[in-house]
Design an enzyme around this catalytic site. Structure first.
Site, PDB file in Angstrom:
ATOM      1  N   TYR A  81      -4.604  23.487 -18.559  1.00 47.97           N
ATOM      2  CA  TYR A  81      -4.806  23.890 -19.965  1.00 47.97           C
ATOM      3  C   TYR A  81      -3.854  23.107 -20.888  1.00 47.97           C
ATOM      4  O   TYR A  81      -4.272  22.574 -21.925  1.00 47.97           O
ATOM      5  CB  TYR A  81      -4.537  25.392 -20.052  1.00 47.97           C
ATOM      6  CG  TYR A  81      -4.470  26.002 -21.430  1.00 47.97           C
ATOM      7  CD1 TYR A  81      -5.622  26.217 -22.176  1.00 47.97           C
ATOM      8  CD2 TYR A  81      -3.246  26.409 -21.968  1.00 47.97           C
ATOM      9  CE1 TYR A  81      -5.561  26.821 -23.425  1.00 47.97           C
ATOM     10  CE2 TYR A  81      -3.175  27.018 -23.206  1.00 47.97           C
ATOM     11  CZ  TYR A  81      -4.336  27.215 -23.942  1.00 47.97           C
ATOM     12  OH  TYR A  81      -4.253  27.814 -25.172  1.00 47.97           O
ATOM     13  N   SER A 113      -1.867  24.477 -28.888  1.00 52.24           N
ATOM     14  CA  SER A 113      -0.966  25.419 -28.219  1.00 52.24           C
ATOM     15  C   SER A 113       0.371  24.753 -27.943  1.00 52.24           C
ATOM     16  O   SER A 113       0.425  23.534 -27.706  1.00 52.24           O
ATOM     17  CB  SER A 113      -1.569  25.870 -26.889  1.00 52.24           C
ATOM     18  OG  SER A 113      -0.624  26.636 -26.160  1.00 52.24           O
TER      19      SER A 113
HETATM   20  N1  LIG Z   1      -3.430  33.974 -27.642  1.00 50.10           N
HETATM   21  C1  LIG Z   1      -2.453  33.115 -27.403  1.00 50.10           C
HETATM   22  O1  LIG Z   1      -1.330  33.525 -27.010  1.00 50.10           O
HETATM   23  C2  LIG Z   1      -2.655  31.647 -27.631  1.00 50.10           C
HETATM   24  C3  LIG Z   1      -1.550  30.810 -27.414  1.00 50.10           C
HETATM   25  C4  LIG Z   1      -1.688  29.451 -27.639  1.00 50.10           C
HETATM   26  C5  LIG Z   1      -2.911  28.944 -28.074  1.00 50.10           C
HETATM   27  N2  LIG Z   1      -3.982  29.780 -28.262  1.00 50.10           N
HETATM   28  C6  LIG Z   1      -5.226  29.178 -28.726  1.00 50.10           C
HETATM   29  O2  LIG Z   1      -5.712  29.906 -29.837  1.00 50.10           O
HETATM   30  C7  LIG Z   1      -7.143  29.760 -29.918  1.00 50.10           C
HETATM   31  C8  LIG Z   1      -7.772  31.141 -30.053  1.00 50.10           C
HETATM   32  O3  LIG Z   1      -7.517  31.857 -28.850  1.00 50.10           O
HETATM   33  P1  LIG Z   1      -7.393  33.452 -28.760  1.00 50.10           P
HETATM   34  O4  LIG Z   1      -6.025  33.754 -28.360  1.00 50.10           O
HETATM   35  O5  LIG Z   1      -7.943  34.060 -29.988  1.00 50.10           O
HETATM   36  O6  LIG Z   1      -8.268  33.720 -27.461  1.00 50.10           O
HETATM   37  P2  LIG Z   1      -9.747  34.206 -27.233  1.00 50.10           P
HETATM   38  O7  LIG Z   1      -9.922  35.505 -27.914  1.00 50.10           O
HETATM   39  O8  LIG Z   1      -9.959  34.107 -25.762  1.00 50.10           O
HETATM   40  O9  LIG Z   1     -10.628  33.087 -27.987  1.00 50.10           O
HETATM   41  C9  LIG Z   1     -11.115  31.923 -27.435  1.00 50.10           C
HETATM   42  C10 LIG Z   1     -12.494  31.715 -28.009  1.00 50.10           C
HETATM   43  O10 LIG Z   1     -13.019  30.445 -27.579  1.00 50.10           O
HETATM   44  C11 LIG Z   1     -14.414  30.629 -27.496  1.00 50.10           C
HETATM   45  N3  LIG Z   1     -15.069  29.620 -26.676  1.00 50.10           N
HETATM   46  C12 LIG Z   1     -14.753  29.255 -25.415  1.00 50.10           C
HETATM   47  N4  LIG Z   1     -15.619  28.311 -24.980  1.00 50.10           N
HETATM   48  C13 LIG Z   1     -16.508  28.111 -25.991  1.00 50.10           C
HETATM   49  C14 LIG Z   1     -17.644  27.284 -26.153  1.00 50.10           C
HETATM   50  N5  LIG Z   1     -18.085  26.482 -25.160  1.00 50.10           N
HETATM   51  N6  LIG Z   1     -18.290  27.281 -27.335  1.00 50.10           N
HETATM   52  C15 LIG Z   1     -17.893  28.085 -28.341  1.00 50.10           C
HETATM   53  N7  LIG Z   1     -16.839  28.930 -28.244  1.00 50.10           N
HETATM   54  C16 LIG Z   1     -16.154  28.933 -27.080  1.00 50.10           C
HETATM   55  C17 LIG Z   1     -14.567  32.000 -26.854  1.00 50.10           C
HETATM   56  O11 LIG Z   1     -15.867  32.460 -27.112  1.00 50.10           O
HETATM   57  P3  LIG Z   1     -16.592  33.621 -26.276  1.00 50.10           P
HETATM   58  O12 LIG Z   1     -16.251  34.877 -27.012  1.00 50.10           O
HETATM   59  O13 LIG Z   1     -18.023  33.247 -26.328  1.00 50.10           O
HETATM   60  O14 LIG Z   1     -16.024  33.572 -24.873  1.00 50.10           O
HETATM   61  C18 LIG Z   1     -13.473  32.799 -27.567  1.00 50.10           C
HETATM   62  O15 LIG Z   1     -13.960  33.481 -28.686  1.00 50.10           O
HETATM   63  C19 LIG Z   1      -7.560  29.008 -28.637  1.00 50.10           C
HETATM   64  O16 LIG Z   1      -7.691  27.649 -28.935  1.00 50.10           O
HETATM   65  C20 LIG Z   1      -6.373  29.220 -27.721  1.00 50.10           C
HETATM   66  O17 LIG Z   1      -6.294  28.193 -26.751  1.00 50.10           O
HETATM   67  C21 LIG Z   1      -3.877  31.126 -28.052  1.00 50.10           C
END
Ligand SMILES: NC(=O)c1ccc[n+]([C@@H]2O[C@H](COP(=O)([O-])OP(=O)(O)OC[C@H]3O[C@@H](n4cnc5c(N)ncnc54)[C@H](OP(=O)(O)O)[C@@H]3O)[C@@H](O)[C@H]2O)c1
Length: 246
Positions: free
Chosen positions: A152, A139
């Site tokens: 975070y 991120s």
């Molecule tokens: N969206 C943004 O604006 C943004 C910005 C910067 C970085 N990111 C990064 O992009 C990546 C994807 O995020 P997203 O935006 O798609 O958000 P998201 O939909 O909340 O996805 C995060 C995923 O991580 C999984 N997770 C959490 N703990 C886990 C564990 N112990 N074992 C296995 N899976 C686990 C969650 O699974 P569950 O479904 O089981 O909860 C969820 O599917 C993440 O690394 C996030 O930090 C996102």
């Protein structure tokens, strides 16, 4: 080798960004192994992707925090992955987490420690079986500590540094390691946030750009507008940065 010979493992397969990447890879013909907690809830993704793109899609139970289970999980897969997408992330709640050991540990373990340990082991196996690509989603929050999200952000900073080291370790081999640094992407993680439109992406086009960057062998991928913004933010002198609300 064709995409059909290069299976992709998607970690955190229910994530909004991961779903977009899964579709982009399936469209190209890669077989998919979707890994997530409560893998039973991935049934509709499995049938949707396999029907829409006519590719093999399987679902696998995976909790990255089960450190002792990493080796067994890799052994249990139908194939050694040729691509790994790590989309696992836990944003946490800055106000609640700061100073709370358990809450801080969950954010650090989920964004840093556990994915690093998993990818270390997976990289070694991939390198021994012909290489491929690892795509690790960090991120821009890791670029500079901010009052809004420094628990975070510091975990993502550690993750980015680890992945950079992993990339150098395998430089010159057949294993390509790419860091992705999203800014704002509309997913469950950002639901309810007041996001600035011009700086926010939808998950599908963002995912398409990530896969395209992977195919080009890029080392770090971030949207151009976020690269420009973070170049300014990271170079601001501390005394000026302290007065901002970024
Ligand atoms: N969206 C943004 O604006 C943004 C910005 C910067 C970085 N990111 C990064 O992009 C990546 C994807 O995020 P997203 O935006 O798609 O958000 P998201 O939909 O909340 O996805 C995060 C995923 O991580 C999984 N997770 C959490 N703990 C886990 C564990 N112990 N074992 C296995 N899976 C686990 C969650 O699974 P569950 O479904 O089981 O909860 C969820 O599917 C993440 O690394 C996030 O930090 C996102």
């Amino acid at each position: 080798m064709t995409p059909a010979d290069r299976p992709a493992l998607i970690l955190g397969a229910r994530s909004g960004i991961a779903r977009g990447i899964a579709a982009a890879l399936a469209k190209r013909g890669h077989p998919l192994m979707l890994a997530a907690r409560r893998a039973g809830e991935l049934d509709s993704d499995v049938s949707d992707l396999s029907i829409r793109y006519n590719c093999t899609v399987t679902a696998h139970e995976f909790d990255v925090l089960d450190l002792d289970g990493h080796a067994g999980f890799l052994d249990s897969l139908p194939a050694t992955p040729s691509i790994i997408i790590c989309a696992i992330g836990v944003l946490g709640d800055q106000e609640r987490d700061a100073g709370d050991a358990q809450a801080t540990k969950l954010v650090v373990d989920s964004n840093y420690l556990a994915p690093c340990l998993f990818l270390e082991q997976a990289a070694s196996r991939m390198a021994q079986s012909g290489g491929g690509s690892i795509v690790a989603i960090g991120s821009v929050a890791g670029d500079r500590g901010r009052a809004k999200n420094y628990v975070y952000g510091s975990a993502k900073a550690g993750f980015a540094t680890y992945i950079s080291g992993l990339r150098q370790k395998y430089a010159g081999s057949d294993l390509h390691v790419m860091t992705v640094k999203p800014g704002f992407v509309r997913t469950a993680m950002t639901e309810g946030m007041d996001l600035p439109g011009p700086l926010t992406s939808d998950a599908e086009p963002f995912a398409e750009r990530v896969v395209s960057a992977m195919e080009k062998g890029r080392q770090v991928y971030s949207d151009l507008r976020w690269r420009a913004l973070m170049a300014v933010i990271t170079h601001l002198p501390e005394r000026i940065f302290m007065k901002t609300k970024f």
